[in-house]
Write an enzyme that holds these catalytic residues in place. Sequence first.
Site, PDB file in Angstrom:
ATOM      1  N   LYS A 177      -6.098  -0.952   6.835  1.00 27.41           N
ATOM      2  CA  LYS A 177      -6.074  -2.412   6.623  1.00 27.41           C
ATOM      3  C   LYS A 177      -4.770  -3.005   7.133  1.00 27.41           C
ATOM      4  CE  LYS A 177      -4.870  -4.768   2.336  1.00 27.41           C
ATOM      5  NZ  LYS A 177      -3.620  -5.312   2.640  1.00 27.41           N
ATOM      6  N   ASN A 178      -3.659  -2.404   6.736  1.00 24.74           N
ATOM      7  CA  ASN A 178      -2.383  -3.043   7.079  1.00 24.74           C
ATOM      8  C   ASN A 178      -2.045  -2.913   8.559  1.00 24.74           C
ATOM      9  OD1 ASN A 178      -2.185  -4.015   4.529  1.00 24.74           O
ATOM     10  ND2 ASN A 178      -0.809  -2.421   3.778  1.00 24.74           N
TER      11      ASN A 178
ATOM     12  N   CYS B  46      -1.661 -10.685  -2.918  1.00 21.30           N
ATOM     13  CA  CYS B  46      -1.732 -10.394  -4.347  1.00 21.30           C
ATOM     14  C   CYS B  46      -0.496 -10.932  -5.055  1.00 21.30           C
ATOM     15  CB  CYS B  46      -1.854  -8.886  -4.557  1.00 21.30           C
ATOM     16  SG  CYS B  46      -3.381  -8.211  -3.897  1.00 21.30           S
TER      17      CYS B  46
ATOM     18  N   ARG C 161       7.213 -13.431  -4.164  1.00 18.25           N
ATOM     19  CA  ARG C 161       7.158 -12.685  -2.887  1.00 18.25           C
ATOM     20  C   ARG C 161       7.786 -13.597  -1.838  1.00 18.25           C
ATOM     21  NH1 ARG C 161       1.392  -9.735  -2.015  1.00 18.25           N
ATOM     22  NH2 ARG C 161       2.578  -8.640  -0.401  1.00 18.25           N
TER      23      ARG C 161
ATOM     24  N   ASP D 163       1.224   0.652  -3.294  1.00 13.95           N
ATOM     25  CA  ASP D 163      -0.204   0.306  -3.267  1.00 13.95           C
ATOM     26  C   ASP D 163      -1.101   1.382  -3.883  1.00 13.95           C
ATOM     27  OD1 ASP D 163       0.456  -2.089  -2.157  1.00 13.95           O
ATOM     28  OD2 ASP D 163       0.133  -1.438  -0.090  1.00 13.95           O
TER      29      ASP D 163
ATOM     30  N   ARG E 143     -11.180  -7.282  -0.151  1.00  9.53           N
ATOM     31  CA  ARG E 143     -10.115  -7.612   0.816  1.00  9.53           C
ATOM     32  C   ARG E 143      -9.631  -6.354   1.534  1.00  9.53           C
ATOM     33  NH1 ARG E 143      -5.093  -9.975  -1.523  1.00  9.53           N
ATOM     34  NH2 ARG E 143      -4.561  -9.476   0.614  1.00  9.53           N
TER      35      ARG E 143
HETATM   36  N1  EPU Z   1      10.918  -9.309   0.124  1.00  8.36           N
HETATM   37  C1  EPU Z   1      11.867 -10.300  -0.009  1.00  8.36           C
HETATM   38  N2  EPU Z   1      11.970 -11.241   0.988  1.00  8.36           N
HETATM   39  C2  EPU Z   1      11.160 -11.227   2.077  1.00  8.36           C
HETATM   40  C3  EPU Z   1      10.186 -10.206   2.206  1.00  8.36           C
HETATM   41  C4  EPU Z   1      10.091  -9.253   1.209  1.00  8.36           C
HETATM   42  O1  EPU Z   1      12.624 -10.331  -0.977  1.00  8.36           O
HETATM   43  O2  EPU Z   1      11.309 -12.116   2.939  1.00  8.36           O
HETATM   44  C5  EPU Z   1      10.799  -8.283  -0.936  1.00  8.36           C
HETATM   45  C6  EPU Z   1       9.421  -8.366  -1.631  1.00  8.36           C
HETATM   46  O3  EPU Z   1       9.400  -9.358  -2.618  1.00  8.36           O
HETATM   47  C7  EPU Z   1       9.253  -6.962  -2.158  1.00  8.36           C
HETATM   48  C8  EPU Z   1       9.946  -6.118  -1.083  1.00  8.36           C
HETATM   49  O4  EPU Z   1      10.801  -6.999  -0.344  1.00  8.36           O
HETATM   50  O5  EPU Z   1       9.948  -6.850  -3.363  1.00  8.36           O
HETATM   51  C9  EPU Z   1       9.027  -5.409  -0.123  1.00  8.36           C
HETATM   52  O6  EPU Z   1       8.065  -6.316   0.381  1.00  8.36           O
HETATM   53  P1  EPU Z   1       7.422  -6.139   1.838  1.00  8.36           P
HETATM   54  O7  EPU Z   1       7.908  -7.278   2.672  1.00  8.36           O
HETATM   55  O8  EPU Z   1       7.669  -4.759   2.303  1.00  8.36           O
HETATM   56  O9  EPU Z   1       5.879  -6.302   1.518  1.00  8.36           O
HETATM   57  P2  EPU Z   1       4.830  -7.180   2.307  1.00  8.36           P
HETATM   58  O10 EPU Z   1       5.078  -7.117   3.756  1.00  8.36           O
HETATM   59  O11 EPU Z   1       4.713  -8.499   1.657  1.00  8.36           O
HETATM   60  C10 EPU Z   1       3.192  -5.187   2.703  1.00  8.36           C
HETATM   61  C11 EPU Z   1       1.739  -4.886   2.464  1.00  8.36           C
HETATM   62  C12 EPU Z   1       1.492  -4.747   0.975  1.00  8.36           C
HETATM   63  C13 EPU Z   1       2.388  -3.635   0.425  1.00  8.36           C
HETATM   64  C14 EPU Z   1       3.853  -3.894   0.799  1.00  8.36           C
HETATM   65  C15 EPU Z   1       4.781  -2.751   0.419  1.00  8.36           C
HETATM   66  C16 EPU Z   1       0.581  -5.912   4.296  1.00  8.36           C
HETATM   67  C17 EPU Z   1      -0.268  -7.017   4.775  1.00  8.36           C
HETATM   68  N3  EPU Z   1       0.931  -5.954   3.008  1.00  8.36           N
HETATM   69  O12 EPU Z   1       3.481  -6.391   2.000  1.00  8.36           O
HETATM   70  O13 EPU Z   1       0.121  -4.349   0.849  1.00  8.36           O
HETATM   71  O14 EPU Z   1       2.280  -3.587  -0.969  1.00  8.36           O
HETATM   72  O15 EPU Z   1       3.979  -4.093   2.217  1.00  8.36           O
HETATM   73  O16 EPU Z   1       4.389  -1.571   1.019  1.00  8.36           O
HETATM   74  O17 EPU Z   1       0.936  -5.015   5.041  1.00  8.36           O
HETATM   75  C18 EPU Z   1      -1.885  -4.035  -0.309  1.00  8.36           C
HETATM   76  O18 EPU Z   1      -2.331  -3.510   0.731  1.00  8.36           O
HETATM   77  O19 EPU Z   1      -2.489  -4.006  -1.406  1.00  8.36           O
HETATM   78  C19 EPU Z   1      -0.602  -4.707  -0.255  1.00  8.36           C
HETATM   79  C20 EPU Z   1      -0.189  -5.525  -1.212  1.00  8.36           C
END
Ligand code: EPU
Length: 416
Positions: free
Chosen positions: A22-23, A117, A122, A305, A397
């Site tokens: 998915k990602n 989610c 976030r 996840d 999703r």
């Molecule tokens: N963070 C910040 N500022 C930012 C971006 C992130 O503080 O600008 C913090 C977040 O709040 C969190 C941490 O950094 O505490 C890590 O977040 P990350 O940016 O790595 O997560 P994401 O890109 O929002 C993706 C996946 C998520 C998965 C996370 C962690 C996708 C589309 N989503 O989210 O997937 O949990 O990485 O591995 O790739 C899922 O598949 O169920 C899912 C939620």
Amino acid sequence: MGCYIINGGKALQGNIDIQGSKNSAVAVIMASLVVCGSVEISNVPDISDVHNCLKILRSLGCSCYYTDSNTVNINTENAYLGYIPTSLLCEMRASSYLLGAELARFGRCEHACAGGCDFGSRPMDFHFDVLRTLGATEEKVNGKSYFTARGGLKGNEIILPRASVGATVNAIICASRAKGKTVIKNAAREPHICDLACFLNACGANITNYGTDTVTVYGNKHLHGGSFKLRGDMIEAGTYMLTPLICGGNVCLHNAPIHDLECIISILRSIGAGIDIENGVITVSKSMLKPFEITTAPYPDFPTDLHPQFTVLASVCNGTSNITEAVFDSRFAYLSPLRKMGLNCIIEDDKVTVSGNTKFTNLEVFATDLRGGAALILAALSAKGVSKIYNAEYINRGYSNVVEKLRGIGAEIEYQ
Ligand code: EPU
């Protein structure tokens, strides 16, 4: 509202085909906007996040069509900066990738309203800093905020405050068309980052050292079409690996990304799970399980996840387990419906302590998010009698053909 109806309490046995990641899919589909031409993406999972990404690209003038059930052809030649309904943007986190993709392709993007989610705050600050570092500036027009790069994007050194997946994706997408060299330090190393880089390289980009914490991107304005096969989904595989451990039986996983699952396989083996790997097939068999202590962390460590699904696993282990959530501020909403089904746990700060030897009770419950919904499916499969899991849209999703896959291992399940 969609609902999974499960008559649980049966041992599970059979084969499951693991979907494409998915990602990876959402990153690669959004990134195709920076390519001018036709791209063919195969092993695409049939999930609503993918359907939404394709709707977004269509709103931007791209043609997107399936050539078979898991292969998508996207032509971005006539793309323009079109209007995207806010409801689409707010449904998933991957819409944040439009920031990098639109800026790189059109020199302008609106501040995205990225959903996904609900795990507490976030923020998007790292994403915005990435765009600024590559030369974008902010401006307000009619009360709306935009990033623009009038003089074009320029390669630079980006140092991420933490290894954010989304910010790394945006940095790679944006830098792939920026002038000169970009070095991304403290980059995320998740397998989907590698898929994104390999896809863009197949379209003429020059991205090196992906999969490490320092990724280098040499920008190229003239990215062309290409084809790419997505890797298997490690979270879907990790979820289904738990089915025989929670319900009894043995399950064989085909097309799972074995290398990406190293940490998960090693944890499961350390607590006594029977796991055989032969000819690319992972067979997991029920055995007596010891309790465990895990802390979520960026790849290659234990993925956040799989946290909710491992809480269900913990409840059938022989003793008390601890799971600490160290990636997101607040990922415990899923506990409330699980507690109603009999989960015995205590939360202290970012740690959930789970008592083992629990028998789940069949119930009607509401999923709170994607992976929390998957955890409810696991609990319902083990509970004797009929459970109903509402808000199934969350699950759809990220998990394709749930009914077909679980029926294939002997579960009684239907979707309404
Ligand atoms: N963070 C910040 N500022 C930012 C971006 C992130 O503080 O600008 C913090 C977040 O709040 C969190 C941490 O950094 O505490 C890590 O977040 P990350 O940016 O790595 O997560 P994401 O890109 O929002 C993706 C996946 C998520 C998965 C996370 C962690 C996708 C589309 N989503 O989210 O997937 O949990 O990485 O591995 O790739 C899922 O598949 O169920 C899912 C939620």
